[in-house]
Design a protein around this motif. Structure first.
Motif, mmCIF file in Angstrom:
data_model
loop_
_atom_site.group_PDB
_atom_site.id
_atom_site.type_symbol
_atom_site.label_atom_id
_atom_site.label_comp_id
_atom_site.label_asym_id
_atom_site.label_seq_id
_atom_site.Cartn_x
_atom_site.Cartn_y
_atom_site.Cartn_z
ATOM 1 N N GLN A 62 -8.518 7.142 8.463
ATOM 2 C CA GLN A 62 -7.989 6.922 6.689
ATOM 3 C C GLN A 62 -7.737 5.492 5.892
ATOM 4 O O GLN A 62 -6.617 5.211 6.733
ATOM 5 N N TYR A 63 -8.371 3.927 5.148
ATOM 6 C CA TYR A 63 -8.094 3.171 4.541
ATOM 7 C C TYR A 63 -6.609 3.683 3.643
ATOM 8 O O TYR A 63 -7.125 4.473 2.907
ATOM 9 N N ARG A 64 -5.802 3.124 3.725
ATOM 10 C CA ARG A 64 -4.650 3.935 2.976
ATOM 11 C C ARG A 64 -4.410 1.988 1.801
ATOM 12 O O ARG A 64 -3.666 1.357 1.911
ATOM 13 N N HIS A 65 -4.893 2.376 1.123
ATOM 14 C CA HIS A 65 -5.026 0.686 -0.275
ATOM 15 C C HIS A 65 -3.461 0.567 -0.305
ATOM 16 O O HIS A 65 -3.246 -0.591 -0.387
ATOM 17 N N ALA A 66 -2.830 1.337 -0.952
ATOM 18 C CA ALA A 66 -1.394 1.228 -0.752
ATOM 19 C C ALA A 66 -0.785 0.175 0.045
ATOM 20 O O ALA A 66 0.681 -1.147 0.299
ATOM 21 N N VAL A 67 -0.790 0.702 1.745
ATOM 22 C CA VAL A 67 -0.123 0.063 2.638
ATOM 23 C C VAL A 67 -1.330 -1.176 3.620
ATOM 24 O O VAL A 67 -1.050 -2.169 3.878
ATOM 25 N N LYS A 68 -2.964 -1.176 2.979
ATOM 26 C CA LYS A 68 -3.452 -1.642 3.358
ATOM 27 C C LYS A 68 -4.086 -1.734 4.176
ATOM 28 O O LYS A 68 -4.520 -3.074 5.327
ATOM 29 N N GLN A 69 -3.315 -0.813 5.267
ATOM 30 C CA GLN A 69 -4.500 -0.276 6.532
ATOM 31 C C GLN A 69 -5.290 0.483 6.897
ATOM 32 O O GLN A 69 -4.924 1.868 5.781
ATOM 33 N N VAL A 70 -5.547 0.902 7.881
ATOM 34 C CA VAL A 70 -6.235 2.461 8.451
ATOM 35 C C VAL A 70 -5.187 2.909 9.363
ATOM 36 O O VAL A 70 -4.814 2.366 9.477
ATOM 37 N N PHE A 71 -4.845 4.303 8.175
ATOM 38 C CA PHE A 71 -3.751 4.725 9.398
ATOM 39 C C PHE A 71 -4.682 5.696 10.324
ATOM 40 O O PHE A 71 -5.986 6.608 10.128
#
Lengths: 182, 182
Positions: A62-71
Protein backbone atom coordinates in the motif's frame (compact mmCIF):
# COMPACT_ATOMS: atom_id res chain seq x y z
CA UNK A 1 4.51 4.79 39.09
CA UNK A 2 2.03 7.35 40.53
CA UNK A 3 4.88 9.83 41.19
CA UNK A 4 5.50 10.25 37.42
CA UNK A 5 1.86 10.93 36.48
CA UNK A 6 0.40 14.23 35.32
CA UNK A 7 -2.96 15.64 36.42
CA UNK A 8 -5.31 17.04 33.76
CA UNK A 9 -6.22 20.69 34.48
CA UNK A 10 -8.13 21.38 31.28
CA UNK A 11 -8.78 19.64 28.01
CA UNK A 12 -9.87 21.01 24.64
CA UNK A 13 -10.19 19.71 21.08
CA UNK A 14 -8.27 22.42 19.19
CA UNK A 15 -8.25 21.04 15.65
CA UNK A 16 -10.68 19.00 13.56
CA UNK A 17 -9.50 18.15 10.06
CA UNK A 18 -11.10 15.88 7.49
CA UNK A 19 -9.32 12.91 9.11
CA UNK A 20 -7.22 14.13 12.06
CA UNK A 21 -8.35 15.52 15.41
CA UNK A 22 -6.04 17.19 17.94
CA UNK A 23 -6.59 17.55 21.67
CA UNK A 24 -4.69 20.09 23.77
CA UNK A 25 -4.53 19.53 27.53
CA UNK A 26 -3.08 21.61 30.33
CA UNK A 27 -1.53 19.25 32.86
CA UNK A 28 0.11 19.59 36.25
CA UNK A 29 3.42 17.70 36.23
CA UNK A 30 5.23 16.09 39.19
CA UNK A 31 7.10 19.38 39.80
CA UNK A 32 3.74 21.15 40.39
CA UNK A 33 4.11 23.28 37.27
CA UNK A 34 1.61 23.50 34.39
CA UNK A 35 2.59 22.16 30.96
CA UNK A 36 0.80 21.90 27.61
CA UNK A 37 0.36 18.51 25.91
CA UNK A 38 -1.00 18.01 22.36
CA UNK A 39 -1.99 14.72 20.79
CA UNK A 40 -4.04 13.10 18.05
CA UNK A 41 -7.37 11.52 19.07
CA UNK A 42 -7.60 8.05 17.50
CA UNK A 43 -10.32 5.38 17.87
CA UNK A 44 -7.86 2.43 17.97
CA UNK A 45 -7.17 -0.20 15.34
CA UNK A 46 -6.69 -3.89 14.64
CA UNK A 47 -4.00 -5.74 12.67
CA UNK A 48 -4.23 -9.28 11.38
CA UNK A 49 -1.52 -11.88 10.70
CA UNK A 50 -3.36 -14.19 8.26
CA UNK A 51 -1.59 -17.57 8.16
CA UNK A 52 -2.56 -19.72 5.16
CA UNK A 53 -2.81 -23.53 5.13
CA UNK A 54 0.29 -23.52 2.82
CA UNK A 55 2.37 -21.80 5.53
CA UNK A 56 2.52 -18.37 3.86
CA UNK A 57 1.12 -15.14 5.29
CA UNK A 58 -1.22 -12.79 3.42
CA UNK A 59 0.08 -9.23 3.22
CA UNK A 60 -0.63 -6.04 1.32
CA UNK A 61 1.36 -3.47 -0.61
CA UNK A 62 0.00 0.00 0.00
CA UNK A 63 1.25 3.49 -0.85
CA UNK A 64 1.37 5.68 2.25
CA UNK A 65 1.35 9.32 1.31
CA UNK A 66 2.59 10.59 4.72
CA UNK A 67 5.91 8.80 4.13
CA UNK A 68 5.65 8.79 0.31
CA UNK A 69 6.58 5.11 0.01
CA UNK A 70 4.88 1.81 -0.82
CA UNK A 71 4.89 -0.39 2.31
CA UNK A 72 4.63 -4.14 2.78
CA UNK A 73 2.09 -4.48 5.60
CA UNK A 74 -0.14 -6.88 7.41
CA UNK A 75 -3.82 -6.04 6.82
CA UNK A 76 -5.09 -3.51 9.37
CA UNK A 77 -7.64 -0.80 9.88
CA UNK A 78 -9.33 1.62 12.21
CA UNK A 79 -12.02 0.58 14.66
CA UNK A 80 -15.53 1.77 13.82
CA UNK A 81 -17.56 3.40 16.63
CA UNK A 82 -18.70 0.80 19.20
CA UNK A 83 -16.81 -1.99 17.43
CA UNK A 84 -14.67 -4.47 19.39
CA UNK A 85 -11.26 -4.90 17.71
CA UNK A 86 -11.86 -8.59 16.93
CA UNK A 87 -14.74 -7.48 14.69
CA UNK A 88 -12.50 -4.77 13.19
CA UNK A 89 -9.93 -7.47 12.44
CA UNK A 90 -12.49 -9.75 10.73
CA UNK A 91 -13.93 -6.85 8.72
CA UNK A 92 -10.57 -5.43 7.59
CA UNK A 93 -9.15 -8.84 6.65
CA UNK A 94 -12.10 -9.44 4.36
CA UNK A 95 -12.23 -5.90 2.95
CA UNK A 96 -8.52 -5.63 2.16
CA UNK A 97 -7.62 -9.19 1.15
CA UNK A 98 -10.85 -11.12 0.57
CA UNK A 99 -9.86 -13.72 3.20
CA UNK A 100 -11.97 -15.00 6.06
CA UNK A 101 -10.73 -17.11 8.98
CA UNK A 102 -12.31 -19.51 11.47
CA UNK A 103 -9.53 -19.49 14.10
CA UNK A 104 -8.75 -16.14 15.74
CA UNK A 105 -6.13 -15.63 18.47
CA UNK A 106 -5.46 -12.29 20.24
CA UNK A 107 -1.71 -11.72 20.53
CA UNK A 108 -1.05 -8.33 22.12
CA UNK A 109 -1.81 -4.61 22.17
CA UNK A 110 0.75 -2.06 20.98
CA UNK A 111 0.98 1.74 21.20
CA UNK A 112 2.62 3.16 18.06
CA UNK A 113 2.82 6.88 18.91
CA UNK A 114 3.00 7.43 22.67
CA UNK A 115 4.48 10.92 22.19
CA UNK A 116 1.52 12.40 20.31
CA UNK A 117 -1.42 10.00 19.74
CA UNK A 118 -3.65 7.84 21.92
CA UNK A 119 -3.77 5.15 19.21
CA UNK A 120 -3.53 1.50 20.19
CA UNK A 121 -3.48 -1.48 17.83
CA UNK A 122 -4.68 -4.96 18.81
CA UNK A 123 -2.81 -7.75 17.00
CA UNK A 124 -4.55 -10.98 15.98
CA UNK A 125 -3.32 -14.24 14.46
CA UNK A 126 -5.88 -15.61 11.98
CA UNK A 127 -5.74 -19.28 11.01
CA UNK A 128 -8.01 -21.71 9.19
CA UNK A 129 -8.28 -19.11 6.43
CA UNK A 130 -10.23 -19.31 3.19
CA UNK A 131 -10.62 -16.96 0.25
CA UNK A 132 -13.91 -15.06 -0.10
CA UNK A 133 -14.53 -11.66 -1.77
CA UNK A 134 -12.61 -8.35 -1.38
CA UNK A 135 -14.52 -5.13 -0.60
CA UNK A 136 -12.05 -2.24 -0.75
CA UNK A 137 -13.00 1.13 0.72
CA UNK A 138 -13.35 4.11 -1.60
CA UNK A 139 -9.89 5.55 -2.27
CA UNK A 140 -7.96 2.46 -1.10
CA UNK A 141 -5.43 0.99 -3.54
CA UNK A 142 -4.09 -2.22 -2.15
CA UNK A 143 -2.23 -5.14 -3.72
CA UNK A 144 -2.46 -8.50 -1.98
CA UNK A 145 0.67 -10.68 -1.77
CA UNK A 146 1.61 -14.03 -0.18
CA UNK A 147 4.89 -14.08 1.73
CA UNK A 148 6.74 -17.07 3.27
CA UNK A 149 7.50 -16.26 6.97
CA UNK A 150 11.26 -16.93 6.54
CA UNK A 151 11.40 -14.27 3.78
CA UNK A 152 9.55 -11.87 6.07
CA UNK A 153 12.21 -12.10 8.81
CA UNK A 154 14.89 -11.48 6.20
CA UNK A 155 12.98 -8.39 4.98
CA UNK A 156 12.82 -7.10 8.57
CA UNK A 157 16.55 -7.55 9.05
CA UNK A 158 17.32 -5.88 5.69
CA UNK A 159 15.17 -2.84 6.49
CA UNK A 160 12.44 -3.71 3.97
CA UNK A 161 9.64 -3.94 6.56
CA UNK A 162 9.82 -0.65 8.43
CA UNK A 163 6.13 -0.25 9.32
CA UNK A 164 6.16 -0.88 13.07
CA UNK A 165 2.93 -2.90 13.39
CA UNK A 166 4.05 -5.19 10.56
CA UNK A 167 7.57 -5.60 11.96
CA UNK A 168 6.17 -6.42 15.42
CA UNK A 169 3.71 -8.89 13.87
CA UNK A 170 6.63 -10.52 12.02
CA UNK A 171 8.58 -11.01 15.26
CA UNK A 172 5.52 -12.44 17.08
CA UNK A 173 4.90 -14.82 14.15
CA UNK A 174 8.57 -15.89 14.29
CA UNK A 175 8.23 -16.69 18.03
CA UNK A 176 4.95 -18.54 17.37
CA UNK A 177 6.32 -20.63 14.49
CA UNK A 178 9.47 -21.53 16.48
CA UNK A 179 7.18 -22.76 19.27
CA UNK A 180 8.80 -20.33 21.74
CA UNK A 181 5.60 -18.35 22.31
CA UNK A 182 2.17 -19.86 21.78
CA UNK B 1 5.39 -0.32 -7.16
CA UNK B 2 4.97 2.86 -9.25
CA UNK B 3 1.38 1.86 -10.10
CA UNK B 4 0.30 2.31 -6.45
CA UNK B 5 1.81 5.78 -6.00
CA UNK B 6 -0.10 9.05 -5.63
CA UNK B 7 0.88 12.32 -7.29
CA UNK B 8 0.85 15.51 -5.19
CA UNK B 9 -1.46 18.16 -6.70
CA UNK B 10 -1.19 20.71 -3.87
CA UNK B 11 0.26 20.84 -0.40
CA UNK B 12 -0.53 23.14 2.53
CA UNK B 13 0.34 23.32 6.23
CA UNK B 14 -3.12 23.68 7.74
CA UNK B 15 -2.37 23.54 11.47
CA UNK B 16 0.50 24.73 13.66
CA UNK B 17 0.13 23.97 17.36
CA UNK B 18 2.64 24.43 20.15
CA UNK B 19 4.13 21.02 19.29
CA UNK B 20 2.21 19.47 16.39
CA UNK B 21 2.08 20.54 12.73
CA UNK B 22 -0.37 19.15 10.18
CA UNK B 23 0.03 19.09 6.41
CA UNK B 24 -2.94 18.64 4.05
CA UNK B 25 -2.22 17.47 0.51
CA UNK B 26 -4.46 16.96 -2.50
CA UNK B 27 -3.24 13.90 -4.37
CA UNK B 28 -4.14 12.14 -7.59
CA UNK B 29 -4.58 8.42 -6.91
CA UNK B 30 -4.07 5.49 -9.31
CA UNK B 31 -7.75 5.75 -10.36
CA UNK B 32 -7.11 9.32 -11.58
CA UNK B 33 -9.35 10.84 -8.91
CA UNK B 34 -8.33 13.50 -6.37
CA UNK B 35 -8.17 12.60 -2.67
CA UNK B 36 -7.24 14.51 0.48
CA UNK B 37 -4.44 13.26 2.74
CA UNK B 38 -3.58 14.74 6.18
CA UNK B 39 -0.51 13.98 8.24
CA UNK B 40 1.74 15.21 11.03
CA UNK B 41 5.06 16.78 10.01
CA UNK B 42 7.82 15.31 12.17
CA UNK B 43 11.62 15.90 12.07
CA UNK B 44 12.53 12.25 12.77
CA UNK B 45 13.97 10.70 15.89
CA UNK B 46 16.60 8.35 17.31
CA UNK B 47 16.31 5.51 19.85
CA UNK B 48 19.15 3.94 21.75
CA UNK B 49 19.59 0.41 23.16
CA UNK B 50 22.29 1.05 25.79
CA UNK B 51 23.96 -2.28 26.70
CA UNK B 52 25.96 -2.14 29.95
CA UNK B 53 29.16 -4.10 30.69
CA UNK B 54 27.11 -6.14 33.24
CA UNK B 55 24.77 -7.35 30.46
CA UNK B 56 21.76 -5.21 31.45
CA UNK B 57 20.14 -2.52 29.32
CA UNK B 58 19.46 1.04 30.48
CA UNK B 59 15.80 2.04 30.13
CA UNK B 60 13.47 4.79 31.32
CA UNK B 61 10.06 5.01 32.92
CA UNK B 62 8.13 7.96 31.53
CA UNK B 63 4.50 9.09 31.83
CA UNK B 64 2.97 9.65 28.39
CA UNK B 65 -0.02 11.90 28.63
CA UNK B 66 -1.44 10.98 25.18
CA UNK B 67 -2.03 7.41 26.41
CA UNK B 68 -2.23 8.34 30.13
CA UNK B 69 0.15 5.57 31.21
CA UNK B 70 3.71 5.22 32.46
CA UNK B 71 5.78 3.37 29.82
CA UNK B 72 8.99 1.37 30.04
CA UNK B 73 11.03 2.68 27.11
CA UNK B 74 14.45 2.76 25.57
CA UNK B 75 15.87 6.31 25.63
CA UNK B 76 14.84 8.27 22.54
CA UNK B 77 14.23 11.75 21.29
CA UNK B 78 13.50 14.05 18.38
CA UNK B 79 16.17 15.14 15.95
CA UNK B 80 17.21 18.81 16.18
CA UNK B 81 17.36 20.82 12.94
CA UNK B 82 20.37 19.78 10.82
CA UNK B 83 21.32 17.02 13.25
CA UNK B 84 22.23 13.51 12.01
CA UNK B 85 20.41 10.87 14.06
CA UNK B 86 23.65 9.40 15.46
CA UNK B 87 24.23 12.76 17.17
CA UNK B 88 20.59 12.79 18.34
CA UNK B 89 21.16 9.34 19.83
CA UNK B 90 24.34 10.41 21.68
CA UNK B 91 22.67 13.58 22.96
CA UNK B 92 19.45 11.92 24.11
CA UNK B 93 21.25 9.02 25.81
CA UNK B 94 23.27 11.48 27.88
CA UNK B 95 20.36 13.86 28.57
CA UNK B 96 17.87 11.18 29.66
CA UNK B 97 20.11 8.62 31.39
CA UNK B 98 23.50 10.24 32.02
CA UNK B 99 25.26 7.49 30.05
CA UNK B 100 27.81 7.91 27.27
CA UNK B 101 29.04 5.17 24.94
CA UNK B 102 32.14 4.61 22.81
CA UNK B 103 30.75 1.89 20.51
CA UNK B 104 27.75 2.84 18.34
CA UNK B 105 26.06 0.54 15.83
CA UNK B 106 23.17 1.55 13.54
CA UNK B 107 20.51 -1.19 13.50
CA UNK B 108 17.56 -0.10 11.38
CA UNK B 109 15.03 2.62 10.55
CA UNK B 110 11.35 2.24 11.48
CA UNK B 111 8.18 4.16 10.57
CA UNK B 112 5.78 4.24 13.54
CA UNK B 113 2.76 6.02 12.02
CA UNK B 114 2.57 5.48 8.25
CA UNK B 115 -1.13 6.37 8.23
CA UNK B 116 -0.75 9.94 9.50
CA UNK B 117 2.83 11.04 10.21
CA UNK B 118 6.09 11.20 8.27
CA UNK B 119 8.07 10.27 11.43
CA UNK B 120 10.96 7.85 11.17
CA UNK B 121 13.08 6.55 14.05
CA UNK B 122 16.68 5.35 13.63
CA UNK B 123 17.63 2.62 16.12
CA UNK B 124 21.16 2.37 17.54
CA UNK B 125 22.90 -0.18 19.76
CA UNK B 126 25.27 1.57 22.20
CA UNK B 127 28.05 -0.45 23.85
CA UNK B 128 31.17 0.33 25.89
CA UNK B 129 28.96 2.56 28.05
CA UNK B 130 29.98 4.62 31.06
CA UNK B 131 28.03 6.82 33.44
CA UNK B 132 28.41 10.59 33.12
CA UNK B 133 25.90 13.34 34.04
CA UNK B 134 22.15 13.61 33.21
CA UNK B 135 20.78 16.81 31.66
CA UNK B 136 16.96 16.48 31.50
CA UNK B 137 14.97 18.89 29.33
CA UNK B 138 12.56 21.29 31.01
CA UNK B 139 9.29 19.45 31.75
CA UNK B 140 10.75 15.95 31.38
CA UNK B 141 10.20 13.54 34.27
CA UNK B 142 12.12 10.37 33.65
CA UNK B 143 13.21 7.54 35.91
CA UNK B 144 16.22 5.47 34.83
CA UNK B 145 16.13 1.69 35.36
CA UNK B 146 18.42 -1.25 34.52
CA UNK B 147 16.72 -4.28 32.97
CA UNK B 148 18.17 -7.74 32.20
CA UNK B 149 17.44 -8.61 28.52
CA UNK B 150 15.71 -11.91 29.43
CA UNK B 151 13.23 -10.00 31.63
CA UNK B 152 12.61 -7.59 28.77
CA UNK B 153 11.49 -10.36 26.37
CA UNK B 154 9.16 -11.68 29.08
CA UNK B 155 7.69 -8.17 29.50
CA UNK B 156 7.10 -7.98 25.72
CA UNK B 157 5.30 -11.31 25.70
CA UNK B 158 3.19 -10.36 28.74
CA UNK B 159 2.09 -7.06 27.19
CA UNK B 160 4.15 -4.88 29.55
CA UNK B 161 6.24 -3.26 26.78
CA UNK B 162 3.67 -1.88 24.37
CA UNK B 163 5.61 1.13 23.06
CA UNK B 164 6.46 0.04 19.52
CA UNK B 165 10.01 1.43 19.26
CA UNK B 166 10.91 -0.23 22.56
CA UNK B 167 9.30 -3.55 21.62
CA UNK B 168 11.12 -3.55 18.26
CA UNK B 169 14.41 -2.68 20.00
CA UNK B 170 13.81 -5.59 22.40
CA UNK B 171 13.38 -8.05 19.51
CA UNK B 172 16.50 -6.75 17.70
CA UNK B 173 18.48 -7.04 20.95
CA UNK B 174 17.19 -10.61 21.39
CA UNK B 175 18.39 -11.51 17.85
CA UNK B 176 21.76 -9.80 18.53
CA UNK B 177 22.34 -11.55 21.87
CA UNK B 178 21.40 -14.96 20.39
CA UNK B 179 24.02 -14.37 17.68
CA UNK B 180 21.33 -14.72 14.96
CA UNK B 181 21.70 -11.14 13.72
CA UNK B 182 24.88 -9.14 14.18
Amino acid sequence: MKHLEEKVISSQQIFTGRFLKIERDQVQAPDGKIYTREYILHPGAAMIIPLLPNGNVVMVHQYRHAVKQVFLEFPAGKRDANEVTLDTAKRELKEETGYEAKDWKFLTTIHPVIGYSNEHIDLYLAQDTNLSQRQLDHGEFIEVVEVPPQDLMRYVREGKVTDVKTQIGSFWLDKFLRGEWN
